[in-house]
Design a protein around this motif. Sequence first.
Motif, PDB file in Angstrom:
ATOM      1  N   ALA A  98       4.001  96.536 -61.152  1.00 41.59           N
ATOM      2  CA  ALA A  98       5.207  96.919 -60.631  1.00 41.59           C
ATOM      3  C   ALA A  98       5.989  95.891 -60.508  1.00 41.59           C
ATOM      4  CB  ALA A  98       5.066  98.273 -60.028  1.00 41.59           C
ATOM      5  N   VAL A  99       7.530  96.176 -60.496  1.00 43.34           N
ATOM      6  CA  VAL A  99       8.319  95.057 -59.866  1.00 43.34           C
ATOM      7  C   VAL A  99       8.951  96.024 -58.382  1.00 43.34           C
ATOM      8  CG1 VAL A  99      10.494  93.796 -60.070  1.00 43.34           C
ATOM      9  CG2 VAL A  99       8.910  94.333 -62.142  1.00 43.34           C
ATOM     10  N   LEU A 100       8.458  95.367 -57.236  1.00 46.15           N
ATOM     11  CA  LEU A 100       8.925  96.071 -55.959  1.00 46.15           C
ATOM     12  C   LEU A 100      10.462  95.167 -55.770  1.00 46.15           C
ATOM     13  CD1 LEU A 100       6.069  96.161 -53.890  1.00 46.15           C
ATOM     14  CD2 LEU A 100       6.810  97.918 -55.550  1.00 46.15           C
ATOM     15  N   TRP A 131       0.013  88.761 -56.169  1.00 46.38           N
ATOM     16  CA  TRP A 131       1.746  89.063 -56.227  1.00 46.38           C
ATOM     17  C   TRP A 131       2.461  87.900 -56.412  1.00 46.38           C
ATOM     18  CZ3 TRP A 131       4.312  93.456 -56.066  1.00 46.38           C
ATOM     19  CH2 TRP A 131       3.609  94.738 -55.719  1.00 46.38           C
ATOM     20  N   THR A 132       3.362  87.810 -57.435  1.00 46.78           N
ATOM     21  CA  THR A 132       4.308  86.975 -57.594  1.00 46.78           C
ATOM     22  C   THR A 132       5.697  87.248 -56.643  1.00 46.78           C
ATOM     23  OG1 THR A 132       3.971  86.459 -59.756  1.00 46.78           O
ATOM     24  CG2 THR A 132       6.111  86.102 -58.911  1.00 46.78           C
ATOM     25  N   VAL A 133       6.254  86.460 -55.871  1.00 43.96           N
ATOM     26  CA  VAL A 133       7.263  86.701 -54.825  1.00 43.96           C
ATOM     27  C   VAL A 133       8.336  86.001 -55.264  1.00 43.96           C
ATOM     28  CG1 VAL A 133       7.945  86.845 -52.368  1.00 43.96           C
ATOM     29  CG2 VAL A 133       5.642  87.311 -53.116  1.00 43.96           C
ATOM     30  N   HIS A 134       9.695  86.641 -55.718  1.00 43.98           N
ATOM     31  CA  HIS A 134      10.780  85.730 -55.722  1.00 43.98           C
ATOM     32  C   HIS A 134      11.745  86.225 -54.535  1.00 43.98           C
ATOM     33  CE1 HIS A 134       9.529  85.106 -60.006  1.00 43.98           C
ATOM     34  NE2 HIS A 134       9.797  86.258 -60.264  1.00 43.98           N
ATOM     35  N   VAL A 135      12.323  85.098 -53.933  1.00 43.18           N
ATOM     36  CA  VAL A 135      13.231  84.995 -53.151  1.00 43.18           C
ATOM     37  C   VAL A 135      14.790  84.630 -53.420  1.00 43.18           C
ATOM     38  CG1 VAL A 135      13.805  84.644 -50.613  1.00 43.18           C
ATOM     39  CG2 VAL A 135      11.360  85.097 -51.279  1.00 43.18           C
ATOM     40  N   ALA A 149      11.091  89.061 -63.601  1.00 41.47           N
ATOM     41  CA  ALA A 149      10.110  89.906 -63.185  1.00 41.47           C
ATOM     42  C   ALA A 149       9.805  91.216 -64.200  1.00 41.47           C
ATOM     43  CB  ALA A 149      10.767  90.483 -61.994  1.00 41.47           C
ATOM     44  N   VAL A 150      10.986  91.880 -64.684  1.00 39.10           N
ATOM     45  CA  VAL A 150      10.645  92.953 -65.682  1.00 39.10           C
ATOM     46  C   VAL A 150      10.068  92.472 -66.728  1.00 39.10           C
ATOM     47  CG1 VAL A 150      11.910  94.616 -67.291  1.00 39.10           C
ATOM     48  CG2 VAL A 150      12.701  94.157 -64.656  1.00 39.10           C
ATOM     49  N   ALA A 151      10.193  90.987 -67.091  1.00 32.94           N
ATOM     50  CA  ALA A 151       9.577  90.705 -68.523  1.00 32.94           C
ATOM     51  C   ALA A 151       8.175  89.893 -68.223  1.00 32.94           C
ATOM     52  CB  ALA A 151      10.290  89.667 -69.230  1.00 32.94           C
ATOM     53  N   ALA A 152       7.512  90.344 -66.835  1.00 32.62           N
ATOM     54  CA  ALA A 152       6.513  89.600 -66.479  1.00 32.62           C
ATOM     55  C   ALA A 152       5.128  90.414 -67.075  1.00 32.62           C
ATOM     56  CB  ALA A 152       6.392  89.067 -65.410  1.00 32.62           C
ATOM     57  N   GLY A 153       5.199  90.770 -68.146  1.00 28.89           N
ATOM     58  CA  GLY A 153       3.977  91.800 -68.650  1.00 28.89           C
ATOM     59  C   GLY A 153       3.583  92.802 -67.652  1.00 28.89           C
ATOM     60  N   ASP A 154       2.551  92.892 -67.196  1.00 29.01           N
ATOM     61  CA  ASP A 154       2.337  93.952 -66.228  1.00 29.01           C
ATOM     62  C   ASP A 154       1.942  93.344 -64.900  1.00 29.01           C
ATOM     63  OD1 ASP A 154       2.598  96.280 -68.171  1.00 29.01           O
ATOM     64  OD2 ASP A 154       0.898  95.435 -69.241  1.00 29.01           O
ATOM     65  N   ASP A 155       2.543  92.630 -64.461  1.00 23.38           N
ATOM     66  CA  ASP A 155       2.021  91.858 -63.327  1.00 23.38           C
ATOM     67  C   ASP A 155       2.847  92.508 -62.208  1.00 23.38           C
ATOM     68  OD1 ASP A 155       0.939  89.735 -64.885  1.00 23.38           O
ATOM     69  OD2 ASP A 155       2.366  88.184 -64.261  1.00 23.38           O
ATOM     70  N   LYS A 156       2.331  92.108 -60.794  1.00 20.94           N
ATOM     71  CA  LYS A 156       2.815  92.802 -59.505  1.00 20.94           C
ATOM     72  C   LYS A 156       3.783  91.742 -59.173  1.00 20.94           C
ATOM     73  CE  LYS A 156      -1.290  93.086 -57.738  1.00 20.94           C
ATOM     74  NZ  LYS A 156      -2.288  92.841 -58.549  1.00 20.94           N
ATOM     75  N   VAL A 157       4.920  92.037 -58.907  1.00 22.24           N
ATOM     76  CA  VAL A 157       6.223  91.161 -58.739  1.00 22.24           C
ATOM     77  C   VAL A 157       6.971  91.822 -57.480  1.00 22.24           C
ATOM     78  CG1 VAL A 157       8.163  89.804 -59.481  1.00 22.24           C
ATOM     79  CG2 VAL A 157       6.270  90.489 -61.084  1.00 22.24           C
ATOM     80  N   THR A 213      13.020  79.536 -55.026  1.00 18.32           N
ATOM     81  CA  THR A 213      13.209  80.719 -55.091  1.00 18.32           C
ATOM     82  C   THR A 213      11.832  81.565 -55.652  1.00 18.32           C
ATOM     83  OG1 THR A 213      14.190  80.108 -57.234  1.00 18.32           O
ATOM     84  CG2 THR A 213      15.492  80.171 -55.581  1.00 18.32           C
ATOM     85  N   THR A 214      10.984  81.050 -56.077  1.00 19.27           N
ATOM     86  CA  THR A 214       9.720  81.628 -56.545  1.00 19.27           C
ATOM     87  C   THR A 214       8.658  80.966 -55.601  1.00 19.27           C
ATOM     88  OG1 THR A 214      10.140  82.167 -58.747  1.00 19.27           O
ATOM     89  CG2 THR A 214       7.715  82.310 -58.108  1.00 19.27           C
ATOM     90  N   VAL A 215       8.197  81.686 -54.404  1.00 14.09           N
ATOM     91  CA  VAL A 215       7.447  81.076 -53.411  1.00 14.09           C
ATOM     92  C   VAL A 215       5.718  81.707 -53.599  1.00 14.09           C
ATOM     93  CG1 VAL A 215       9.169  80.807 -51.783  1.00 14.09           C
ATOM     94  CG2 VAL A 215       8.008  83.117 -51.791  1.00 14.09           C
ATOM     95  N   ARG A 216       5.697  82.516 -54.313  1.00 15.00           N
ATOM     96  CA  ARG A 216       4.159  82.921 -54.759  1.00 15.00           C
ATOM     97  C   ARG A 216       4.175  83.239 -56.225  1.00 15.00           C
ATOM     98  NH1 ARG A 216       4.719  81.592 -50.334  1.00 15.00           N
ATOM     99  NH2 ARG A 216       3.747  82.637 -48.406  1.00 15.00           N
ATOM    100  N   PRO A 217       3.417  82.437 -56.875  1.00 15.61           N
ATOM    101  CA  PRO A 217       2.443  81.676 -56.552  1.00 15.61           C
ATOM    102  C   PRO A 217       3.044  80.349 -55.798  1.00 15.61           C
ATOM    103  CG  PRO A 217       1.983  82.101 -58.739  1.00 15.61           C
ATOM    104  CD  PRO A 217       3.035  82.720 -58.494  1.00 15.61           C
ATOM    105  N   PHE A 218       2.773  79.603 -54.842  1.00 18.28           N
ATOM    106  CA  PHE A 218       3.288  78.497 -54.322  1.00 18.28           C
ATOM    107  C   PHE A 218       3.235  77.187 -54.926  1.00 18.28           C
ATOM    108  CE2 PHE A 218       3.586  75.050 -51.164  1.00 18.28           C
ATOM    109  CZ  PHE A 218       4.208  75.388 -50.195  1.00 18.28           C
ATOM    110  N   ASP A 219       4.058  76.577 -55.294  1.00 11.79           N
ATOM    111  CA  ASP A 219       4.323  75.472 -56.331  1.00 11.79           C
ATOM    112  C   ASP A 219       3.688  74.122 -55.492  1.00 11.79           C
ATOM    113  OD1 ASP A 219       4.749  73.789 -58.070  1.00 11.79           O
ATOM    114  OD2 ASP A 219       7.015  73.803 -58.262  1.00 11.79           O
TER     115      ASP A 219
END
Length: 307
Positions: A98-100, A131-135, A149-157, A213-219
Amino acid sequence: MDTMRDRFAPTMTRLLDENPRVAVVLAEIGVAAFDDAAWRRHPDRLINVGIREQLLIGAGAGLALTGMRPVIHTFASFLVERPFEQVKLDLGHQGVGAVLVSAAASFDWPAGGYTHMAPGDVAVLDTLDGWTVHVPGHPDEAETLLRHAVAAGDDKVYVRLSVQSNAAPLPVDGARFHTVREGRSGVVLAVGPTLDATLAATEGLDVTVLYGTTVRPFDSAALRAATERAGTDVVLVEPYLAGTSTGFANDALSDVPHRVLGLGVGRRELRRYGTVEEHVVAHGLDAGSLRERISRFLAGARVPSGV
């Protein structure tokens, strides 16, 4: 300028129109931002469960089990902290995504008190897998990352929206840290809306500034590459709990001598309402405080992470 949250309903309305998999689940917060036409066009995919945050996550997980792509929205404290068991089990344990999308960030509504603050949200999600985390740091970036996030398949974002914003957007790709300034005496990673203050704080200092702006996964690769040019003194400036990402930075540099300072929101509860700007200063995230703390650290002094 509009806020990141102002972009949420228009962006999601367009995505509801474009993509029949998308569903939006609300818990009263944000209902009024969707116009009557959106509610009429999508009565089965634009859903308000009322002030029931556990049901909010459970309903989103149920939609995901049917093949939908649910986007779930409320304040961060009601989205991550209050229904954490449902986030852990209904999404994680059942293996659905889901996208939270949160609002209010760490202290965006001081008058709401500590019940409406969530400086520990990213740290809480770090206890779960995958979890993928965007800030985002600007409304334009928020819109781009919502679409990612919406386009990210069925990932948890998780997409963390804030009223705090940088003056101008930067290109974001939903994955990498970007180099904003190059130097030779340390690396400073600014996350989301902390970038402007960080750039002001490091003006004239010989440091590399990365923007995340994307901190998980951490680059880890970007941080590693930056330290190869600028040395292994690393400062993280995050708009949530201080030290949230220090473990990831340490892991990225585990085979080389290094130092990491995590700056962010302190653990001490500030019980006066005040303003967002006053909370920024109280947590040492204004440009003047950041410059003093970063300079001391790079000079070899010990600097507390929280204020």
